[in-house]
Design an enzyme around this catalytic site. Sequence first.
Site, PDB file in Angstrom:
ATOM      1  CG  ASN A  29      -2.948   4.061   0.832  1.00 40.32           C
ATOM      2  OD1 ASN A  29      -4.119   4.287   1.148  1.00 40.32           O
ATOM      3  ND2 ASN A  29      -2.516   2.845   0.543  1.00 40.32           N
TER       4      ASN A  29
ATOM      5  CG  HIS B 231      -2.003  -0.205  -3.910  1.00 40.39           C
ATOM      6  ND1 HIS B 231      -2.201   1.132  -3.650  1.00 40.39           N
ATOM      7  CD2 HIS B 231      -2.475  -0.876  -2.833  1.00 40.39           C
ATOM      8  CE1 HIS B 231      -2.780   1.255  -2.472  1.00 40.39           C
ATOM      9  NE2 HIS B 231      -2.954   0.060  -1.957  1.00 40.39           N
TER      10      HIS B 231
ATOM     11  CB  SER C  56      -0.849   0.054   1.263  1.00 37.53           C
ATOM     12  OG  SER C  56      -1.397  -1.165   1.590  1.00 37.53           O
TER      13      SER C  56
ATOM     14  CD  GLU D 182      -1.991   4.062  -6.289  1.00 35.65           C
ATOM     15  OE1 GLU D 182      -1.786   5.275  -6.342  1.00 35.65           O
ATOM     16  OE2 GLU D 182      -1.815   3.401  -5.252  1.00 35.65           O
TER      17      GLU D 182
HETATM   18  N1  3HC Z   1     -17.057  -8.378  -2.256  1.00 33.51           N
HETATM   19  C1  3HC Z   1     -17.849  -8.379  -3.364  1.00 33.51           C
HETATM   20  N2  3HC Z   1     -18.824  -7.456  -3.564  1.00 33.51           N
HETATM   21  C2  3HC Z   1     -19.024  -6.547  -2.595  1.00 33.51           C
HETATM   22  C3  3HC Z   1     -18.242  -6.501  -1.422  1.00 33.51           C
HETATM   23  C4  3HC Z   1     -17.226  -7.474  -1.274  1.00 33.51           C
HETATM   24  N3  3HC Z   1     -16.436  -7.506  -0.198  1.00 33.51           N
HETATM   25  N4  3HC Z   1     -18.680  -5.452  -0.658  1.00 33.51           N
HETATM   26  C5  3HC Z   1     -19.694  -4.878  -1.335  1.00 33.51           C
HETATM   27  N5  3HC Z   1     -19.885  -5.526  -2.501  1.00 33.51           N
HETATM   28  C6  3HC Z   1     -20.866  -5.212  -3.545  1.00 33.51           C
HETATM   29  C7  3HC Z   1     -22.277  -5.499  -3.057  1.00 33.51           C
HETATM   30  O1  3HC Z   1     -22.606  -6.850  -3.308  1.00 33.51           O
HETATM   31  C8  3HC Z   1     -23.107  -4.544  -3.895  1.00 33.51           C
HETATM   32  O2  3HC Z   1     -23.315  -5.097  -5.190  1.00 33.51           O
HETATM   33  P1  3HC Z   1     -24.620  -4.723  -6.066  1.00 33.51           P
HETATM   34  O3  3HC Z   1     -24.555  -3.241  -6.319  1.00 33.51           O
HETATM   35  O4  3HC Z   1     -24.475  -5.531  -7.309  1.00 33.51           O
HETATM   36  O5  3HC Z   1     -25.781  -5.103  -5.215  1.00 33.51           O
HETATM   37  C9  3HC Z   1     -22.174  -3.335  -4.080  1.00 33.51           C
HETATM   38  O6  3HC Z   1     -20.851  -3.799  -3.806  1.00 33.51           O
HETATM   39  C10 3HC Z   1     -22.521  -2.241  -3.090  1.00 33.51           C
HETATM   40  O7  3HC Z   1     -22.453  -2.794  -1.779  1.00 33.51           O
HETATM   41  P2  3HC Z   1     -23.519  -2.506  -0.628  1.00 33.51           P
HETATM   42  O8  3HC Z   1     -24.859  -2.184  -1.248  1.00 33.51           O
HETATM   43  O9  3HC Z   1     -23.458  -3.605   0.365  1.00 33.51           O
HETATM   44  O10 3HC Z   1     -22.947  -1.266   0.170  1.00 33.51           O
HETATM   45  P3  3HC Z   1     -22.450   0.124  -0.375  1.00 33.51           P
HETATM   46  O11 3HC Z   1     -23.302   0.640  -1.483  1.00 33.51           O
HETATM   47  O12 3HC Z   1     -22.271   0.929   0.855  1.00 33.51           O
HETATM   48  O13 3HC Z   1     -21.011  -0.204  -0.990  1.00 33.51           O
HETATM   49  C11 3HC Z   1     -18.688  -0.262  -0.736  1.00 33.51           C
HETATM   50  C12 3HC Z   1     -20.014  -0.827  -0.228  1.00 33.51           C
HETATM   51  C13 3HC Z   1     -18.463  -0.733  -2.179  1.00 33.51           C
HETATM   52  C14 3HC Z   1     -17.602  -0.839   0.164  1.00 33.51           C
HETATM   53  C15 3HC Z   1     -18.748   1.311  -0.679  1.00 33.51           C
HETATM   54  O14 3HC Z   1     -19.131   1.714   0.606  1.00 33.51           O
HETATM   55  C16 3HC Z   1     -17.440   1.955  -1.027  1.00 33.51           C
HETATM   56  O15 3HC Z   1     -17.111   2.130  -2.188  1.00 33.51           O
HETATM   57  N6  3HC Z   1     -16.666   2.356   0.021  1.00 33.51           N
HETATM   58  C17 3HC Z   1     -15.359   2.959  -0.161  1.00 33.51           C
HETATM   59  C18 3HC Z   1     -14.342   1.882  -0.438  1.00 33.51           C
HETATM   60  C19 3HC Z   1     -12.974   2.448  -0.642  1.00 33.51           C
HETATM   61  O16 3HC Z   1     -12.725   3.633  -0.551  1.00 33.51           O
HETATM   62  N7  3HC Z   1     -12.011   1.554  -0.910  1.00 33.51           N
HETATM   63  C20 3HC Z   1     -10.643   1.917  -1.045  1.00 33.51           C
HETATM   64  C21 3HC Z   1      -9.992   1.763   0.285  1.00 33.51           C
HETATM   65  S1  3HC Z   1      -8.278   2.181   0.209  1.00 33.51           S
HETATM   66  C22 3HC Z   1      -7.497   0.780  -0.192  1.00 33.51           C
HETATM   67  O17 3HC Z   1      -8.060  -0.278  -0.317  1.00 33.51           O
HETATM   68  C23 3HC Z   1      -6.031   0.897  -0.357  1.00 33.51           C
HETATM   69  C24 3HC Z   1      -5.299   0.203   0.742  1.00 33.51           C
HETATM   70  O18 3HC Z   1      -3.936   0.246   0.445  1.00 33.51           O
HETATM   71  C25 3HC Z   1      -5.508   0.805   2.103  1.00 33.51           C
END
Ligand code: 3HC
Length: 288
Positions: free
Chosen positions: A190, A140, A119, A152
Amino acid sequence: MGINNISVVGAGQMGSGIAQVAALAGCRVLLHDTDDARISAAMDSIGRSLMIGAAKGRYSPEEAATALARLVPGGGLSAAADADLVIEAATENMAVKKGIFAALDGICGEGTILASNTSSLSLTELASATERPEQVIGMHFMNPVPVMKLVEIIRGLRTSEETYAEAAGLAARMGKTPLEVRDFPGFVSNRILMPMINEAVYAVYEGVAKAETVDDVMRLGMNHPMGPLALADLIGLDTCLAIMETLHEGFGDSKYRPCPLLRSYVHAGWLGRKSGRGFYAYGGGEGS
Ligand code: 3HC
């Protein structure tokens, strides 16, 4: 060369998500971890996730079953010998990752590309643990991997064009958008995301507002899909702290100092969703 055999090292939430999308993209995937129980848990959760994806019509039940059949519990690293590409998704710690890269360098064939899902850590430094720095690259992925479109792609100083093209091509086959960034602490994602999360923790630490309110401000005021503290719990507070430390050390600038509250949560074992408690409680654990 064409990438068909992949080894994923680390069966945590990132490693299992990467294994899932790689299998769906048609690759044979070996999933390695030092902890067999973690591999079994990951295989179960990938199976469930593939079935949910099929039920939602993202792919057919047959495609889900075929993808699952392409996934093999890999056991120790020696099974990675025939991989075209290895993606390391172990803990965010340079010494641990260097140890894995040095071992893989001795085990894998000379054509194997060694990729890291780090990350924030330097790919150039990671590559120095191997005799093949031209074939070391950062891939990433974002959490949750099956949903998020970005990968990335980070070049180390000595990464070859061919390695870059293979990694970017693989990310595209997985349905992701590869974006090229340079090897700087935290890359782009990040470097921007973590200071925001850290500042949200400071707002709680300084009593500006409680966690729920900080998150609601960012969701309702900035249209973020989830608040920064809920996102920190999803990422893992230990990972957030490790990234802030990399930024702090790498840039030598006090604006990246990790919030003491983040540090004490990690020391307390409150790591977010994976431990049942972070800024929020999960699965009936204690609340914050
Ligand atoms: N696996 C598969 N599908 C998933 C999932 C998972 N773990 N989590 C959610 N989904 C799917 C759901 O099934 C749903 O699908 P659908 O639209 O076909 O029904 C869709 O994603 C939306 O999920 P939910 O309706 O349950 O909930 P939300 O609309 O709140 O979405 C989220 C959940 C996609 C996690 C959204 O809240 C989001 O985009 N959050 C921000 C995530 C983010 O910023 N990620 C980057 C983090 S930084 C990183 O990873 C870098 C690292 O180095 C730290």
